[in-house]
Scaffold this motif. Structure first.
Motif, mmCIF file in Angstrom:
data_model
loop_
_atom_site.group_PDB
_atom_site.id
_atom_site.type_symbol
_atom_site.label_atom_id
_atom_site.label_comp_id
_atom_site.label_asym_id
_atom_site.label_seq_id
_atom_site.Cartn_x
_atom_site.Cartn_y
_atom_site.Cartn_z
ATOM 1 N N ASN A 144 11.392 -14.544 4.571
ATOM 2 C CA ASN A 144 10.659 -13.336 4.954
ATOM 3 C C ASN A 144 9.950 -12.648 3.789
ATOM 4 O O ASN A 144 8.978 -11.914 3.994
ATOM 5 N N LEU A 145 10.427 -12.849 2.575
ATOM 6 C CA LEU A 145 9.906 -12.127 1.417
ATOM 7 C C LEU A 145 8.401 -12.280 1.188
ATOM 8 O O LEU A 145 7.715 -11.275 0.959
ATOM 9 N N PRO A 146 7.840 -13.494 1.233
ATOM 10 C CA PRO A 146 6.395 -13.613 0.933
ATOM 11 C C PRO A 146 5.524 -12.806 1.886
ATOM 12 O O PRO A 146 4.622 -12.080 1.451
ATOM 13 N N LEU A 147 5.782 -12.913 3.184
ATOM 14 C CA LEU A 147 4.985 -12.194 4.180
ATOM 15 C C LEU A 147 5.113 -10.692 4.005
ATOM 16 O O LEU A 147 4.119 -9.958 4.025
ATOM 17 N N LEU A 148 6.334 -10.219 3.807
ATOM 18 C CA LEU A 148 6.563 -8.784 3.701
ATOM 19 C C LEU A 148 5.989 -8.229 2.402
ATOM 20 O O LEU A 148 5.390 -7.145 2.382
ATOM 21 N N ILE A 194 6.574 -4.558 8.686
ATOM 22 C CA ILE A 194 8.028 -4.750 8.748
ATOM 23 C C ILE A 194 8.470 -5.138 10.150
ATOM 24 O O ILE A 194 9.264 -6.061 10.337
ATOM 25 N N VAL A 195 7.942 -4.434 11.166
ATOM 26 C CA VAL A 195 8.343 -4.728 12.541
ATOM 27 C C VAL A 195 7.851 -6.114 12.964
ATOM 28 O O VAL A 195 8.573 -6.864 13.632
ATOM 29 N N LEU A 196 6.629 -6.470 12.574
ATOM 30 C CA LEU A 196 6.114 -7.798 12.911
ATOM 31 C C LEU A 196 6.918 -8.902 12.223
ATOM 32 O O LEU A 196 7.200 -9.944 12.826
ATOM 33 N N SER A 197 7.293 -8.684 10.974
ATOM 34 C CA SER A 197 8.116 -9.676 10.280
ATOM 35 C C SER A 197 9.510 -9.748 10.896
ATOM 36 O O SER A 197 10.128 -10.815 10.917
#
Length: 295
Positions: A144-148, A194-197
């Motif tokens: 999740n880190l890269p996208l966020l 955040i919600v989308l991730s």
């Protein structure tokens, strides 16, 4: 062919492409919901599944999905927020920054199964944590880190430079300007990301097959002590999530109604992801109106 006809032809082609994409998405959603919703009941949502055949409800799997999601976001949000602020506000354009950005791009392009195998070798085998909630949460954090991080960086970078100059002109330090002015303005975009991730994490299966495991031990929902083995909050117990349960029922389940169980669980998963996306839009628009004082 004159310019007006070329423009009309291009518009028609684009409209057809968009309609095709939307139609395919609508067909998939309708097929999953129509196939699964008739088999969804309160007993199905709250009951427990048989570990051997996969028959029964998805109560513990649904709880595990939300529990893993909460732990993952608690770990990944502070790290991503710090990384995003650094890249957007403090990082200079040099080889170190370019290396960090390249690492983020590479990490975001890794298949989820590779991240799952990495988590399996490092946390389950090397650190001997075993198949557990915490192993799955840490592996999902890497996923999740890269996208966020990229979302937070872009939300901060989108804030007008005049906002920064206004804070500095008032005598505020760069850090106070960032926390008191820039971050609140960028908050709607950050929250939406955040919600989308979170929706992306909620529907992930490949990472968790190798880290959180494919079993859902019996838990005592009256015991909320995280240190007890039977507690649902114990982070060191295996935790089969809803997405993993769907995969398991389709590949290993021996229940006579495996197709119906899989369809019902898929419908619940799709509805949850759709709610995440809807909530992201509503919350983002609400925060934008509050921050900008627009109606």
């Amino acid at each position: 062919m004159n310019a007006k006809r070329k423009d009309l032809l291009a518009t028609i082609i684009i409209d057809v492409i968009v309609a095709t994409v939307v139609g395919i998405l609508a067909f998939l959603l309708a097929y999953i919901l129509i196939s699964g919703l008739p088999h969804v009941s309160w007993l199905f949502l709250t009951g427990s599944a048989d570990s051997f055949s996969g028959a029964g409800g998805i109560g513990i799997q649904l709880f595990n999905s939300f529990y893993l999601l909460i732990l993952t976001m608690l770990i990944s949000i502070p790290i991503s927020l710090g990384a995003g602020i650094y890249l957007a506000e403090y990082a200079k354009d040099n080889w170190r920054t370019r290396l960090i950005r390249s690492a983020i791009e590479v990490l975001s392009s890794l298949p989820s199964v590779v991240v799952g195998l990495f988590g399996f070798l490092l946390f389950v085998v090397k650190f001997k944590i075993g198949f557990s909630v915490i192993s799955g949460a840490i592996a999902l954090t890497f996923f999740n880190l890269p996208l966020l991080t990229r979302n937070i960086e872009e939300s901060l970078s989108a804030v007008s430079r005049s906002q920064r100059e206004a804070g500095l002109s008032l005598g505020l330090s760069k850090w106070k300007t960032e926390i008191g002015i820039i971050l609140p303005v960028a908050l709607p975009g950050i929250v939406t990301g955040i919600v989308l991730s979170a929706g992306r994490v909620f529907g992930e299966a490949a990472v968790l097959i190798y880290t959180a495991g494919q079993s859902a031990p019996v838990t005592n929902f009256s015991d909320w002590n995280p240190m007890d083995a039977a507690s649902p909050l114990n982070p060191f117990r295996p935790a089969e999530t809803l997405a993993v349960h769907i995969w398991k029922v389709n590949t290993e389940g021996l229940a006579t109604n495996a197709a119906q169980l899989s369809a019902a669980a898929s419908a619940v998963l799709i509805i949850a992801v759709l709610l995440f996306n809807l909530f992201a839009r509503v919350l983002g628009n609400y925060l934008y109106r509050r921050v900008t004082a627009s109606k």
